[in-house]
Scaffold this active site. Structure first.
Site, PDB file in Angstrom:
ATOM      1  N   ASP A  12      16.208 -68.412  27.021  1.00 49.14           N
ATOM      2  CA  ASP A  12      15.576 -69.095  25.902  1.00 49.14           C
ATOM      3  C   ASP A  12      15.971 -68.356  24.621  1.00 49.14           C
ATOM      4  O   ASP A  12      16.869 -67.504  24.625  1.00 49.14           O
ATOM      5  CB  ASP A  12      14.054 -69.220  26.108  1.00 49.14           C
ATOM      6  CG  ASP A  12      13.310 -67.904  25.975  1.00 49.14           C
ATOM      7  OD1 ASP A  12      13.966 -66.861  25.745  1.00 49.14           O
ATOM      8  OD2 ASP A  12      12.072 -67.916  26.100  1.00 49.14           O
ATOM      9  N   CYS A  69      14.556 -64.425  29.508  1.00 52.79           N
ATOM     10  CA  CYS A  69      13.646 -64.846  28.447  1.00 52.79           C
ATOM     11  C   CYS A  69      13.019 -63.562  27.909  1.00 52.79           C
ATOM     12  O   CYS A  69      13.561 -62.478  28.136  1.00 52.79           O
ATOM     13  CB  CYS A  69      12.633 -65.878  28.941  1.00 52.79           C
ATOM     14  SG  CYS A  69      11.494 -65.320  30.227  1.00 52.79           S
ATOM     15  N   HIS A 102      18.283 -57.064  50.586  1.00 46.09           N
ATOM     16  CA  HIS A 102      17.213 -57.447  51.514  1.00 46.09           C
ATOM     17  C   HIS A 102      16.772 -58.901  51.359  1.00 46.09           C
ATOM     18  O   HIS A 102      16.343 -59.503  52.336  1.00 46.09           O
ATOM     19  CB  HIS A 102      15.991 -56.539  51.317  1.00 46.09           C
ATOM     20  CG  HIS A 102      16.180 -55.171  51.893  1.00 46.09           C
ATOM     21  ND1 HIS A 102      15.142 -54.294  52.109  1.00 46.09           N
ATOM     22  CD2 HIS A 102      17.317 -54.525  52.307  1.00 46.09           C
ATOM     23  CE1 HIS A 102      15.613 -53.163  52.625  1.00 46.09           C
ATOM     24  NE2 HIS A 102      16.930 -53.281  52.747  1.00 46.09           N
TER      25      HIS A 102
END
Ligand code: RB5
Length: 149
Positions: A12, A69, A102
């Site tokens: 953003d 963001c 993982h």
């Protein structure tokens, strides 16, 4: 490096400069940066940008996605709503490596108001160079996939 070396990037308004720095950094390391913006500083809406990058990853068009963001949190939440996406927010290199090893994460989220550029680039490197370990972790990732319905 995998055959598909495309990395989707979006953010953003809070993270435009850091996103562009990451795009240049990964391009210099052999990745194709698919930077879908935005490029202008007007206030915008992180769910739209997170979803757009996530769709590029979920479709297979891009191998990985990196989204940003202010905190990395909101855009991560939006990306994880797209089926097939596993995105984690990282503010340290250990976590960035582990979400690949993982969790087989295919997207990384970073908070531009949380970490500076130097650490962000190290986080990106840790994420993009780590490999999923499979084995006992594969069945757990399958359990995450099963939650998607
Ligand atoms: C924008 O002000 C801010 O809310 C956004 O960048 C992000 O931090 C949301 O999770």
């Amino acid at each position: 490096m995998t055959a598909n070396n495309r990395v989707a990037l979006s953010s953003d308004h809070a993270a435009i400069e850091l996103r562009q720095a990451i795009a240049a950094h990964i391009a210099a390391h052999g990745w194709e940066a698919v930077d879908i913006g935005p490029t202008t500083p007007e206030s915008t809406h992180y769910p739209q940008h997170g979803q757009a990058a996530a769709r590029l990853v979920a479709s297979g068009d891009c191998r990985f996605g990196i989204i940003l963001c202010g905190t990395g949190q909101g855009i991560m939440m939006a990306a994880n709503k797209v089926k097939g996406v596993r995105c984690g927010v990282c503010a340290d290199t250990f976590s960035a490596r582990m979400i690949r090893q993982h969790n087989d994460a295919n997207m990384l989220s970073i908070g531009a108001r949380v970490v500076g550029e130097g650490l962000a680039l190290d986080i990106v490197d840790a994420f993009l160079t780590a490999q999923f370990e499979g084995g006992r972790h594969a069945s757990r990732v399958d359990m995450i996939k099963a939650l998607e319905g």
